[in-house]
Design a protein around this motif. Structure first.
Motif, PDB file in Angstrom:
ATOM      1  N   UNK A 382      72.385  -4.403  50.860  1.00  0.00           N
ATOM      2  CA  UNK A 382      72.099  -5.583  51.817  1.00  0.00           C
ATOM      3  C   UNK A 382      71.877  -6.863  50.960  1.00  0.00           C
ATOM      4  N   UNK A 383      71.354  -6.805  50.072  1.00  0.00           N
ATOM      5  CA  UNK A 383      70.999  -7.979  49.211  1.00  0.00           C
ATOM      6  C   UNK A 383      72.178  -8.840  48.834  1.00  0.00           C
ATOM      7  N   UNK A 384      73.220  -8.004  48.500  1.00  0.00           N
ATOM      8  CA  UNK A 384      74.445  -8.871  48.227  1.00  0.00           C
ATOM      9  C   UNK A 384      75.299  -8.814  49.530  1.00  0.00           C
ATOM     10  N   UNK A 385      75.575  -7.703  50.165  1.00  0.00           N
ATOM     11  CA  UNK A 385      76.451  -7.809  51.239  1.00  0.00           C
ATOM     12  C   UNK A 385      76.199  -8.603  52.589  1.00  0.00           C
ATOM     13  N   UNK A 386      74.941  -8.786  52.747  1.00  0.00           N
ATOM     14  CA  UNK A 386      74.592  -9.607  54.038  1.00  0.00           C
ATOM     15  C   UNK A 386      74.434 -11.232  53.403  1.00  0.00           C
ATOM     16  N   UNK A 387      74.854 -11.615  52.456  1.00  0.00           N
ATOM     17  CA  UNK A 387      74.868 -12.719  51.945  1.00  0.00           C
ATOM     18  C   UNK A 387      75.887 -13.604  52.838  1.00  0.00           C
ATOM     19  N   UNK A 388      75.699 -14.751  53.337  1.00  0.00           N
ATOM     20  CA  UNK A 388      76.920 -15.391  54.232  1.00  0.00           C
ATOM     21  C   UNK A 388      77.984 -15.836  53.462  1.00  0.00           C
ATOM     22  N   UNK A 389      77.900 -16.055  52.154  1.00  0.00           N
ATOM     23  CA  UNK A 389      79.205 -16.366  51.462  1.00  0.00           C
ATOM     24  C   UNK A 389      80.014 -15.281  51.108  1.00  0.00           C
ATOM     25  N   UNK A 390      79.231 -13.977  50.976  1.00  0.00           N
ATOM     26  CA  UNK A 390      80.031 -12.760  50.847  1.00  0.00           C
ATOM     27  C   UNK A 390      80.493 -12.255  52.213  1.00  0.00           C
ATOM     28  N   UNK A 391      79.825 -12.465  53.110  1.00  0.00           N
ATOM     29  CA  UNK A 391      80.580 -12.124  54.388  1.00  0.00           C
ATOM     30  C   UNK A 391      81.717 -12.865  54.761  1.00  0.00           C
ATOM     31  N   UNK A 392      81.581 -14.280  54.443  1.00  0.00           N
ATOM     32  CA  UNK A 392      82.857 -15.056  54.892  1.00  0.00           C
ATOM     33  C   UNK A 392      83.987 -14.978  53.913  1.00  0.00           C
ATOM     34  N   UNK A 425      77.817   6.507  52.401  1.00  0.00           N
ATOM     35  CA  UNK A 425      78.521   5.285  52.516  1.00  0.00           C
ATOM     36  C   UNK A 425      77.866   4.439  53.728  1.00  0.00           C
ATOM     37  N   UNK A 426      77.784   5.301  54.968  1.00  0.00           N
ATOM     38  CA  UNK A 426      77.505   4.569  56.307  1.00  0.00           C
ATOM     39  C   UNK A 426      75.943   4.117  56.093  1.00  0.00           C
ATOM     40  N   UNK A 427      75.277   4.798  55.281  1.00  0.00           N
ATOM     41  CA  UNK A 427      73.947   4.502  55.143  1.00  0.00           C
ATOM     42  C   UNK A 427      73.679   3.083  54.488  1.00  0.00           C
ATOM     43  N   UNK A 428      74.669   2.666  53.600  1.00  0.00           N
ATOM     44  CA  UNK A 428      74.706   1.360  52.954  1.00  0.00           C
ATOM     45  C   UNK A 428      75.330   0.509  53.656  1.00  0.00           C
ATOM     46  N   UNK A 429      75.983   0.679  54.681  1.00  0.00           N
ATOM     47  CA  UNK A 429      76.824  -0.604  55.364  1.00  0.00           C
ATOM     48  C   UNK A 429      75.830  -1.816  55.745  1.00  0.00           C
ATOM     49  N   UNK A 430      76.647  -2.770  55.268  1.00  0.00           N
ATOM     50  CA  UNK A 430      75.690  -4.092  55.486  1.00  0.00           C
ATOM     51  C   UNK A 430      75.987  -4.423  57.026  1.00  0.00           C
ATOM     52  N   UNK A 431      74.778  -5.301  57.576  1.00  0.00           N
ATOM     53  CA  UNK A 431      74.882  -5.635  59.118  1.00  0.00           C
ATOM     54  C   UNK A 431      75.550  -6.678  59.002  1.00  0.00           C
ATOM     55  N   UNK A 432      76.833  -6.889  59.112  1.00  0.00           N
ATOM     56  CA  UNK A 432      77.758  -7.980  59.131  1.00  0.00           C
ATOM     57  C   UNK A 432      78.768  -7.824  60.253  1.00  0.00           C
ATOM     58  N   UNK A 433      79.667  -8.875  60.313  1.00  0.00           N
ATOM     59  CA  UNK A 433      80.449  -8.674  61.258  1.00  0.00           C
ATOM     60  C   UNK A 433      81.889  -8.231  60.546  1.00  0.00           C
ATOM     61  N   UNK A 434      81.750  -8.038  59.241  1.00  0.00           N
ATOM     62  CA  UNK A 434      82.817  -7.282  58.608  1.00  0.00           C
ATOM     63  C   UNK A 434      83.004  -5.982  59.145  1.00  0.00           C
ATOM     64  N   UNK A 435      81.772  -4.949  59.186  1.00  0.00           N
ATOM     65  CA  UNK A 435      81.985  -3.569  59.763  1.00  0.00           C
ATOM     66  C   UNK A 435      82.396  -3.592  60.990  1.00  0.00           C
ATOM     67  N   UNK A 436      81.773  -4.443  61.812  1.00  0.00           N
ATOM     68  CA  UNK A 436      81.611  -4.236  63.333  1.00  0.00           C
ATOM     69  C   UNK A 436      82.854  -4.921  63.919  1.00  0.00           C
ATOM     70  N   UNK A 437      83.253  -5.909  63.244  1.00  0.00           N
ATOM     71  CA  UNK A 437      84.430  -6.669  64.168  1.00  0.00           C
ATOM     72  C   UNK A 437      85.547  -6.835  63.395  1.00  0.00           C
ATOM     73  N   UNK A 438      85.585  -7.521  62.086  1.00  0.00           N
ATOM     74  CA  UNK A 438      86.611  -7.845  61.269  1.00  0.00           C
ATOM     75  C   UNK A 438      87.461  -6.711  60.982  1.00  0.00           C
TER      76      UNK A 438
END
Length: 559
Positions: A382-392, A425-438
Motif C-alpha cells: 500500500x505504501x506504493x500502490x495507494x500513492x495518488x500518482x501511481x493510481x492515476x 495477492x488479494x491480501x495485498x490489493x491496494x485500496x484504490x479505484x484501480x481494483x474496484x472500478x477501472x
C-alpha cells in the motif's frame, strides 16, 4: 476516588451478544467463570446487521460449530456452494468464479440473518452462563467504564447501577462506547471505514432453487464491481438465504463522501441492473432495509486490543477483514471472543489487571488471527500502490488501447482469474479505484457478454424504506447532537447517511439555504428519529454520537 465495594460484582462481564460476545461468554462458561452478558437490544440481533456470511476456517482456533452444537442446522441459512464475481461495464458483464478463493482454508461457509442467528446464540449463551451464576440481560446499554484510582474496574449503564468485574469483554460493535472510553478506537479518518447498506428481499425457496440452480442444501454468493456505482470505491453482493436474498453494497466511506453519492441510490443501481433480472424476477418485495459502518481491519484492527481489565473483540476491536473479494468478520469475532475467554481463564489467579490482555494479544498473534486482519504484505504494497500518482498512472494505462490489450489478452485473462483466486495477492490489493472500478470496467468492456434482460424491479423510495422499519424513539433524549450546523462541517452527512439525501426532507440530515441579514448560508439540521444507528455521521460530520438507551431506537427484524 470511587468506592466500588457497594456495587454488584461478577468475575466476567461481556457487553454485546453478537458472535464475538456469544463466543466469549460460552467459552468463559466452559471454564466455569461467573459471567454476566449485557445486550442493548430487545433481544440479541435486534441491533445487528451484516452481509452476511459466516466462515469456518480450517486454520482458525475456534469456529461457530466448535462452540455451539447445532449452529448450522438451527441458526444459519444456506451453505455457500457457488461463488462468483461479476465485472460490470454498462450492460456487459465478465463473470469469474471465485471457487478456489472461497474454498481456501474453508471448512464451511453459511449465509446468515443476524436476528435469527443472534437470538439463537443468546438462548444458548443464557443456558451456559446461568450454570455458572450469570446469564444474559437484555435492554441494557453500557455507556462507559467505571474506574477506581484511574484503573478500569467495571461498566456503567443507562438503566443500572455500575457493575464491577475481574475482566470486561467489549463486544459492543463498531460504535463501541467502551472502546472509545478506553481510548482504543476513534472516528477520525473516513478512509479507515466502509459503509454497508443492505436490502433483504423476499423469495420463495423454490424460486431460489430454480433461479440460482441450487439444491436444498446449496446456496450462492455473487459479488459485483465495475462502473455501476458512480466511481465509488467498493462493490455489491448477493447471498441466498432460505426464503430471501441479502443484496447490498459496501463502499469506502472516504470515497462515498468524495463522490457525494447517496448510499440508497447506489444500492438501487445494483438492484435494477439487467444482470439481476434473471434472479429477482417480476415480483420484488423488500422485507427490510438496513445499514452499518464496517471497520477496515488492515488499517484499524487494534494490535493490542486491551486496556487493563478491558478486552475488545470483533468490530469493537476493528476485526473485520475486507480485502477485495475477501469479506470476513464474524468468524474472526468468534475466534477473538473465545481467545479472550481463554486468556482470562489462563491468567485467572494473577493479580495484574492487564494479565488477561497481554495473554489475549499473544494468542491472537500465535493463532494467526492478527496476520489475517492486518497482513504485512498489504502494508508493504500500500505504501506504493495507494500513492495518488501511481493510481492515476495505472488507471491511465489500463484505459489506454495498449493497456486494454495487455490486460485482456488470452494469457492475461487466465492470469487475472488466478490472481482473483489467490489469497496472497488479494491480501495485498491496494485500496484504490484501480481494483474496484477501472480494471473491472475494462474487463467487462473487453471480455464481457452483453446482458439483454430488462429489469422490472422498482425499489421502494427511501421514505418507504424508513417507514417500514420498527422504531421505539427515545423522545426528548436524542442520541446524536449536531455540534456544528454549517454545511462545511457537517454537510457530508446529508448524502452519506443511508437514511438521508439531498432534497429529501424525511431523513436524519437535511440541508437548507437560510437568509440572514441579507446574506445566505447553507445549514444542516438533524432529526434522529429515522436513524438506523450505523455511525456514519460520527465520522463525516461534527457530531456528538452515542447509542440510544436499551430497547430504544431502531429494531431490525432481519439484520
Amino acid at each position: 476516588m470511587t468506592d466500588t465495594d457497594e456495587y454488584e460484582h461478577y468475575e466476567a462481564i461481556v457487553v454485546g451478544c453478537g458472535p464475538g460476545g456469544a463466543a466469549a461468554a460460552a467459552r468463559l462458561a466452559d471454564h466455569g467463570v461467573e459471567t454476566l452478558v449485557l445486550e442493548r437490544g430487545v433481544e440479541s440481533g435486534s441491533k445487528n446487521v451484516s452481509g452476511g456470511l459466516v466462515y469456518a476456517e480450517q486454520s482458525a482456533p475456534y469456529t461457530m460449530d466448535d462452540l455451539f452444537d447445532g449452529f448450522r442446522e438451527h441458526a444459519a441459512e444456506r451453505p455457500v456452494t457457488d461463488y462468483e464475481i461479476h465485472n460490470v461495464a454498462g450492460n456487459k458483464v465478465k463473470s469469474i468464479s471465485l471457487e478456489d478463493l472461497h474454498e481456501h482454508d474453508t471448512d464451511w461457509c453459511d449465509a446468515v440473518l443476524r436476528r435469527k442467528m443472534d437470538s439463537w446464540l443468546e438462548d444458548r449463551v443464557h443456558e451456559k452462563t446461568s450454570e455458572t451464576g450469570g446469564g444474559v440481560l437484555t435492554g441494557v446499554r453500557a455507556n462507559g467504564l467505571l474506574r477506581e484510582n484511574g484503573e478500569i474496574v467495571g461498566v456503567t449503564f443507562d438503566e443500572l447501577d455500575p457493575i464491577t468485574a475481574d475482566v470486561i469483554v467489549a463486544a459492543d460493535g463498531v460504535n463501541s462506547e467502551l472502546a472509545r472510553d478506553a481510548g482504543l478506537m476513534d472516528w477520525d479518518e473516513p478512509d479507515e471505514w466502509f459503509q454497508g447498506v443492505k436490502a433483504v428481499v423476499e423469495m420463495d425457496p423454490d424460486a431460489i432453487a430454480d433461479r440460482f440452480d441450487v439444491g436444498e442444501n446449496e446456496g450462492a454468493a455473487h459479488l459485483f464491481s465495475g462502473d455501476l456505482f458512480e466511481g465509488v470505491r467498493g462493490g455489491g453482493f448477493l447471498y441466498t438465504n432460505e426464503e430471501s436474498l441479502s443484496i447490498g453494497t459496501v463502499f469506502h466511506l472516504d470515497s462515498l463522501v468524495a463522490q457525494e453519492a447517496n448510499p440508497h441510490e447506489l444500492l438501487d443501481a445494483l438492484l435494477t441492473h439487467p444482470l439481476l433480472a434473471q434472479w429477482l424476477g417480476d415480483e420484488y418485495h423488500e422485507r427490510e432495509y438496513s445499514a452499518k459502518l464496517v471497520p477496515d481491519s488492515k488499517k484499524v484492527a487494534h494490535p493490542s486490543p486491551y486496556r487493563g481489565r478491558l478486552l475488545l473483540v470483533g468490530d469493537a476491536a476493528g476485526q473485520m477483514q475486507a480485502q477485495g473479494p475477501i469479506i470476513k468478520g464474524m468468524n474472526h469475532a468468534v475466534s477473538a471472543g473465545a481467545l479472550a475467554a481463554d486468556a482470562f481463564a489462563s491468567t485467572r489467579t494473577e493479580s495484574a489487571p492487564d494479565a488477561a490482555g497481554r495473554s489475549y494479544v499473544d494468542m491472537l498473534e500465535k493463532s494467526g488471527t492478527m496476520d489475517k486482519l492486518r497482513p504485512r504484505r498489504y502494508r508493504l504494497a500500500s505504501k506504493l500502490g495507494e500513492h495518488d500518482l501511481v493510481e492515476r498512472v495505472t488507471n491511465g494505462l489500463l484505459k489506454s488501447k495498449v493497456g486494454r490489450v495487455a490486460a485482456t489478452n488470452r494469457l492475461s485473462a487466465k492470469l487475472l482469474e488466478k490472481a482473483y483466486n489467490s489469497p496472497f495477492l488479494v491480501g495485498m490489493l491496494p485500496d484504490t479505484s484501480t481494483g474496484y472500478v477501472t480494471l473491472p470496467t475494462v474487463l467487462g468492456e473487453e471480455l464481457g457478454r452483453t446482458v439483454h434482460w430488462d429489469s422490472p424491479v422498482e425499489p421502494p423510495a427511501l421514505a418507504e424504506r424508513i417507514g417500514d422499519l420498527t422504531y421505539d424513539t427515545d423522545v426528548g433524549n436524542p442520541h446524536i447532537r449536531l455540534l456544528d450546523e454549517s454545511y462545511e462541517a457537517s454537510g457530508a452527512a446529508v448524502a452519506a447517511c443511508p437514511v438521508s439525501a439531498e432534497d429529501f426532507g424525511g431523513g436524519c440530515y437535511r440541508s437548507e439555504v437560510v437568509e440572514t441579514n441579507g446574506s445566505t448560508e447553507r445549514l444542516v439540521s438533524l432529526d434522529t428519529q429515522p436513524c438506523v444507528e450505523c455511525g456514519t455521521c460520527a465520522v463525516v460530520a461534527d457530531t456528538e454520537w452515542e447509542h440510544p438507551s436499551g430497547n430504544k431506537g431502531v429494531e431490525f427484524k432481519q439484520g
